[in-house]
Enzyme design. Structure first.
Site, PDB file in Angstrom:
ATOM      1  N   LYS A   1       0.821  -1.215   0.000  1.00  0.00           N
ATOM      2  CA  LYS A   1       0.000   0.000   0.000  1.00  0.00           C
ATOM      3  C   LYS A   1       0.857   1.268   0.000  1.00  0.00           C
ATOM      4  O   LYS A   1       0.577   2.198  -0.739  1.00  0.00           O
ATOM      5  CB  LYS A   1      -0.901   0.050   1.245  1.00  0.00           C
TER       6      LYS A   1
ATOM      7  N   ARG B   1      -8.820   1.908  10.022  1.00  0.00           N
ATOM      8  CA  ARG B   1      -8.506   0.519  10.335  1.00  0.00           C
ATOM      9  C   ARG B   1      -9.678  -0.192  10.972  1.00  0.00           C
ATOM     10  O   ARG B   1      -9.627  -1.403  11.171  1.00  0.00           O
ATOM     11  CB  ARG B   1      -7.373   0.458  11.357  1.00  0.00           C
TER      12      ARG B   1
ATOM     13  N   ARG C   1      11.694  -6.944   5.845  1.00  0.00           N
ATOM     14  CA  ARG C   1      11.633  -5.546   5.413  1.00  0.00           C
ATOM     15  C   ARG C   1      12.519  -4.613   6.225  1.00  0.00           C
ATOM     16  O   ARG C   1      12.636  -4.746   7.431  1.00  0.00           O
ATOM     17  CB  ARG C   1      10.178  -5.083   5.533  1.00  0.00           C
TER      18      ARG C   1
ATOM     19  N   ARG D   1      11.932  -2.147  11.789  1.00  0.00           N
ATOM     20  CA  ARG D   1      10.956  -1.676  12.773  1.00  0.00           C
ATOM     21  C   ARG D   1      10.673  -2.739  13.821  1.00  0.00           C
ATOM     22  O   ARG D   1      10.690  -3.930  13.529  1.00  0.00           O
ATOM     23  CB  ARG D   1       9.668  -1.247  12.078  1.00  0.00           C
TER      24      ARG D   1
ATOM     25  N   ARG E   1      -0.487  -8.921  14.157  1.00  0.00           N
ATOM     26  CA  ARG E   1      -1.057  -7.839  13.344  1.00  0.00           C
ATOM     27  C   ARG E   1      -2.052  -8.404  12.328  1.00  0.00           C
ATOM     28  O   ARG E   1      -3.088  -7.788  12.064  1.00  0.00           O
ATOM     29  CB  ARG E   1       0.045  -7.059  12.622  1.00  0.00           C
TER      30      ARG E   1
END
Ligand SMILES: [Zn+2]
Length: 217
Positions: A13, A88, A127, A160, A171
């Site tokens: 996204k 969300r 990532r 992160r 998540r």
């Protein structure tokens, strides 16, 4: 043109929002970035938000809604925007709908980027993010040219804290429970468009542009 981007973490996204932002000349607004800015600046909202983020949980609606409403009032969002990471939850979507109705600027379309859980886990756990320009890299799928350095500004890349496998699985579970109901919410309003996002970035970009061609021309 006012867009909302939906999809599992790792669906691309942020990357696609940046591409569309450049193409249409409207800002890509990432609530993740707004949140991190508040956290770094140590604002009251930021301190409150941090506790949830550290646990891999989503930040309470009232905090996020306030941050986003503030951001949408800035002049660069007057021509349109792409929201990535917000809403969300259904209450957040309702709050956004009310705020935009008051301004007389309803959403143009909601784009859902579809990937499997397996792809989400693979993409996110590998990532790395540039803390300066927010570009993301992947240790195998899209590595930077120089090891652990951003290609554009040579900043050392960061991992992160919410991107290890266990946290990612949490998540995903939270997404299923809280965010997936948004698809129905937007489908009922005739706004939802689905984009297959398993493929390489360029392919996803083409599919995204095709999905919004009628409203972005
Ligand atoms: Zn960078």
């Amino acid at each position: 043109m006012r867009f909302v981007f939906l999809g599992l973490p790792g669906a691309g996204k942020g990357t696609q929002a940046r591409i569309l932002s450049e193409r249409l000349g409207i800002p890509a607004i990432s609530t993740g970035d707004i949140l991190r800015e508040h956290v770094q600046a140590g604002t009251r909202l930021g301190v409150e938000a941090r506790t949830s983020m550290d646990r891999g949980e989503y930040v309470p609606d009232r905090l996020v809604v306030r941050m986003v409403e503030e951001r949408l009032r800035e002049p660069d969002a007057g021509k349109g925007f792409i929201l990535d990471g917000f809403p969300r939850t259904v209450p957040q979507a309702q709050a956004l709908e009310d705020a935009l109705a008051e301004l007389g600027t309803p959403l143009t379309a909601v784009v859902k980027f579809a990937i499997s859980d397996r792809t989400a886990i693979l993409r996110i756990t590998g990532r790395y993010t540039c803390p300066v320009c927010k570009r993301t890299y992947h240790k195998e799928l899209s590595p930077p040219e120089t090891d652990l350095q951003c290609d554009f500004d040579a900043t050392p890349l960061e991992k992160r804290s919410d991107e290890d496998e266990l946290t990612v699985k949490r998540r995903l579970a939270i997404y299923r429970q809280q965010t997936e109901p948004l698809e129905l919410f937007y489908w009922e309003r005739g706004l939802l468009r689905e984009v297959e996002a398993e493929g390489p970035k360029q392919e996803v970009t083409r599919a995204m542009l095709a999905a919004i061609e009628d409203v972005s021309a």
